[in-house]
Design an enzyme around this catalytic site. Sequence first.
Site, PDB file in Angstrom:
ATOM      1  N   CYS A  97       0.801  -1.240   0.000  1.00 50.18           N
ATOM      2  CA  CYS A  97       0.000   0.000   0.000  1.00 50.18           C
ATOM      3  C   CYS A  97       0.829   1.285   0.000  1.00 50.18           C
ATOM      4  CB  CYS A  97      -0.931   0.009   1.211  1.00 50.18           C
ATOM      5  SG  CYS A  97      -1.923  -1.483   1.391  1.00 50.18           S
ATOM      6  N   HIS A 153      -2.891   6.525   4.034  1.00 46.36           N
ATOM      7  CA  HIS A 153      -1.800   5.587   4.325  1.00 46.36           C
ATOM      8  C   HIS A 153      -0.409   6.106   3.947  1.00 46.36           C
ATOM      9  CE1 HIS A 153      -0.708   1.040   4.778  1.00 46.36           C
ATOM     10  NE2 HIS A 153      -0.319   1.813   5.795  1.00 46.36           N
TER      11      HIS A 153
END
Length: 558
Positions: A97, A153
């Site tokens: 991610c 993130h």
Amino acid sequence: RMVAAVLAGLSLLSLLTCGYLAWGSRRGGAGEAPGNLLGEEPAAGAPRSQPHIIFILADDQGFRDVGYHGSEIRTPTLDKLAAEGVKLENYYVQPMCTPSRSQLITGKYQIHTGLQHSIIRPTQPNCLPLDNVTLPQKLKEVGYSTHMVGKWHLGFYRRECMPTQRGFDSFFGSLLGSGDYYTHFKCDSPGICGYDLYENDNAAWDHDNGIYSTQMYTQKVQQILASHNPRKPIFLYIAYQAVHSPLQAPGRYFEHYRSINNINRRRYAAMLACLDEAINNVTLALRKYGYYENSIIIYSSDNGGQPMAGGSNWPLRGSKGTYWEGGIRAVGFVHSPLLKNKGSVCKELVHITDWFPTLITLAEGQIDEDIQLDGYDVWETISEGRRSPRVDILHNIDPIYTKAKNGSWAAGYGIWNTAIQSAIRVNHWKLLTGNPGYSDWVPPQAFSNAGPNRWHNERVSWSAGKTVWLFNITADPYERVDLSARHPEVVKQLLRRLSQFNKTAVPVRYPPKDPRSNPKLNGGVWGPWFKEDEKKKKSDKSKGANKQKKNKNKKKAN
């Protein structure tokens, strides 16, 4: 006189009527972009003005998990958008991610931002380094309105790390890598739990209505498009949480997938079906509010799928978190009325870092000479079918990942320590060193049983001590034939290229946990905890204490 007056009245009425009709035609109906006020249509393929940019990033979508790659999961929206646009069939991202998101937003490899190891954990005092210029910041410079909806993130331990401080006019979404799709709570470890839904810089408690996140994010996108003026350029970054674990979906999306015995695959299919519908609703909103005709829609997954969580990368090897093709080769396409070669397939090399320079150039922005990018402008490659300016990709060099036990400088011909995890692509060749990660091929049969079953997986046993692999990816995209022993000169060339890249690497940023990150200390919410003034107070106190000590020492000396 009377006749002249009547004629004058008729001509005035005619002018008003024509003027009204012309104004109405310029405005356009639902889904049509405002036309050129002078009635001049631009050349085919050329933006009428700065194009609206819609970047949709899916989470953990496997390479096979789209209809046009042969999936049993129905994705009619993605299939149609890709078929009418340009499919990217030699397109690479990062295996996890944070790395993919950081490279998208900076145009730089991980080794040049310090994020080359793993992901940013919720409890780490870490974020995308503040000295990196971001894509939304560059787009704002040329008049774009910039909005982000979905998963960030990229770190949040300081307020300066938040999306609204990194170039976005607005932010609605989550800061962490995952969480419950309905409650938006996330536990990083036992007892370390908190709420993770934000609107701009504050917890979005008012939006905590138990709405499934994919649908909630789509509603937010629709609101943004409805309230923005389509005559002004917009950058909309939609980073959906789906189809990342936990595997959750509204009940009605299971309807077509009752026959899938594997519970994880069934849930995953329902999540992807919901995501496909959401993207259809985004596309309808672009048409309804007048953006579509001057828009560029980019769709990408952030990494490969996770078979243990229902994702499929077949026939590619490996999975999320690995540098095998199944971890880094992604579903991707561009859909836009501005494309010249619509309905085509691009097999040229494209990497996620390329979106930074490509989109800034399309937006008529400037890329500063002092920004040393790793991405290339690939718009002509995608739109016109030209050769890609890219000939290589540094997939990564991770100096602190678990070292391969039998790796050595000798195995790397004195050029490279093969204990280090690394991967590089140069033209047709791909080289991996160290520990590349889970390497099975997971065929569709693996999902035929009620629970996870690895008996169907294809495995390869290597001779003890192997730490170098070489593949011709063009001829062997499934990485079945290791050519490292047959082509030692090619191995040496790629090892030298790795060594050259490594000389430009910055130190790894991967700090230990900070106990102050606990949401219990922050009102039950995951959010910034590092206070700059606290640090200054501490440093001032220590300076004061040092001065007192020096004065005491002076008195003693006197």
